[in-house]
Design a protein around this motif. Structure first.
Motif: not given
Length: 539
Positions: A34-35, A42, A56, A59-60, A69
């Motif tokens: 992510p990101y 990140n 958070w 959630d990821q 991740i």
């Protein structure tokens, strides 16, 4: 430097960083990231969500196809992976164990405090310490000794303190009370030291107050040292805190001062241990380690620490490691547990009924017996609902929410994620407890019944799915002792008192937490203590 050359140099370095980062991104293109900012990684969303980092991260991980991740640091520094997948956790802790070490990411920030202790050790040094500790924790004599220490601290300190709070009507910070109780208890079990950071109502003389001040200084210094060491891990680069340490400024100066206090107190503990061994009173953990080192002068461990100074330093590291292991983990679990009981009154009632009925059944009632003999352990083992409730509390609020390893060599994880040599490899027990794919759609509810079979008996799950006590070769040796302590404390407290948070407890509005080594409530847990009607009658 020439003014015309400087911009070109900066541009060249920037291009090189972007190219190297781009190559790394393409090489790991199968990883879910992510990101993925090519320069900042990140970092930006991490900073934005730092106040709710664990949620958070949950959630990821929940949004990732395999619950794993890739994490990227700024400028390509500090890359790694994080997972909430039991298959990957099983690989990190069992099948791939030799490839995942503590490494510099954890050892560097904590080395000044923990030294060569078991939490930082890898390889042969770790396995030798583990063997010694495993032998000690499995002994029946240690279990009996720890039971006597626990009983003494419970009936001489914790329960009288709560009774006084009930009589005065004043609020107390239960988180701080439980931390101090756990600290006093681990000092007794690990070193045979009569610590007294909780007020003993029978020790109001000058000697008792002086002893309490010394232990309180140790308690506070240890807290400071752990917090500052943990904060080192959050720096974007180790250069920052290392420069501060070299200059002796800011938090690094406070860390040095705190470790001096810790070392002074530990020296007293070790001198006391030597006297107790000469008197034949060495039942605690430190004495067992000291005797083992003396008996194995020609062993590998003895060869690693040949000089008297080296041996004393190693034993010092063992002392500090035991304090870290026993001081904050059980108190964190119990703090969240009492809050969850307050937020779930039906569960609280079942815990009370079980604790009361089993205590009466075995005839232990309110006396000081129970955990010192085999009957006491049988009684605790019979508390299936309480065991399930404590386990469920740690599913939602694990004392150590994230555990970190470092990959010694690159490989592909069972879910297809690529890990490179030197990358950190984290597993998040906090996120795993909130995964519908692991625990169902009610995963955010406090439901101890999920751990009970049709006959009401506790049924465990695989440690890779519930890694609160880790798994594999580094599985927690103190798991049984921790459960005994927590169940004993809860049964004794709930049977006598109702614990009522000052701020009404609701599952829809949980207390905020702090980022630390263990999962702590931000601002503590202010509660009022009320005597049960049966206990009020006796009083």
């Amino acid at each position: 430097m020439d003014a015309a050359v400087a911009p070109l140099l900066v541009l060249g370095v920037t291009v090189a960083i972007l190219l190297s980062t781009g190559l790394r991104c393409r090489a790991g293109h199968r990883n879910h990231c992510p990101y993925p900012n090519p320069v900042l990684g990140n970092v930006v969303p991490f900073v934005r969500n730092f106040h709710r980092f664990l949620d958070w991260a949950t959630d990821q991980l929940a949004a990732a196809p395999t619950s794993t991740i890739e994490v990227r640091g700024a400028l390509g520094l500090g890359n790694g992976v994080a997972t909430a997948d039991p298959g990957v956790v099983d690989h990190l802790l069992r099948a791939g164990f030799p490839n995942y070490v503590k490494g510099a990411r954890f050892a560097g920030p904590f080395a000044d405090l923990l030294g060569s202790g078991i939490f930082l050790a890898d390889g042969r040094l770790w396995s030798l310490q583990r063997k010694l500790a495993s032998y000690s924790f499995s002994s029946r004599s240690l279990r009996r000794f720890s039971g006597r220490v626990l009983r003494a601290h419970l009936h001489r300190r914790l329960l009288p303190l709560l009774a006084a709070a009930a009589d005065s009507g004043e609020a107390v910070d239960l988180q701080d009370v439980l931390k101090r109780f756990a600290f006093d208890n681990i000092c007794g079990v690990a070193f045979g030291v009569e610590a007294s950071t909780l007020l003993d109502l029978g020790e109001e003389d000058g000697g008792g107050r002086g002893r309490r001040r010394r232990h309180d200084a140790f308690f506070k210094a240890f807290d400071d040292a752990v917090e500052i060491s943990f904060a080192r891990m959050l720096h974007p680069t180790a250069v920052v805190w290392k420069a501060m340490r070299l200059a002796g400024v800011g938090s690094e100066r406070r860390l040095r001062e705190a470790i001096c206090v810790v070392d002074e107190h530990v020296t007293e503990i070790m001198e006391s241990e030597e006297r107790s061994r000469r008197d034949g009173n060495g039942q605690h953990l430190l004495s067992r380690f000291a005797v083992a080192m003396e008996e194995d002068e020609g062993s590998e461990l003895g060869a690693m620490f040949q000089s008297p100074e080296a041996k004393r330093r190693f034993l010092r590291d063992i002392v500090v490691s035991f304090v870290l292991a026993g001081k904050d983990s059980t108190s964190s679990a119990l703090t969240w547990f009492f809050w969850l009981l307050a937020a779930n009154p039906l569960c609280e009632r079942r815990v009370y009924e079980e604790a009361s009925s089993l205590s009466d059944l075995h005839g232990h009632g309110d006396d000081d017996h129970g955990v010192d003999d085999e009957g006491g352990y049988d009684e605790l083992r019979g508390m299936h609902y309480l065991h399930a409730a404590i386990t469920e509390a740690m599913r939602l609020y694990p004392p150590v929410p994230i555990n970190s390893k470092v990959a010694a060599a690159g490989e592909v994880l069972p879910d297809g994620t690529t890990v490179r040599a030197g990358w950190f490899s984290d597993y998040c027990a906090y996120a795993m407890g909130r995964m519908p794919r692991l625990w169902g759609d009610d995963c955010r509810e406090f439901r101890p019944e999920r751990w009970l079979d049709g006959g009401g008996e506790f049924v465990a799950v695989d440690a890779a799915r519930y890694p609160v006590f880790h798994a594999g070769p580094r599985a927690c040796l103190g798991k049984e002792m921790a459960y005994v302590q927590m169940k004993t404390v809860v049964a004794a407290v709930v049977r006598r008192f109702a614990v009522e948070p000052v701020r009404a407890a609701s599952m829809e509005a949980p207390p905020p937490y702090e980022m630390a080594v263990t999962l702590r409530m931000k601002g503590g847990l202010p509660v009022r203590i009320r005597r049960r009607e049966s206990d009020a009658g006796r009083h």
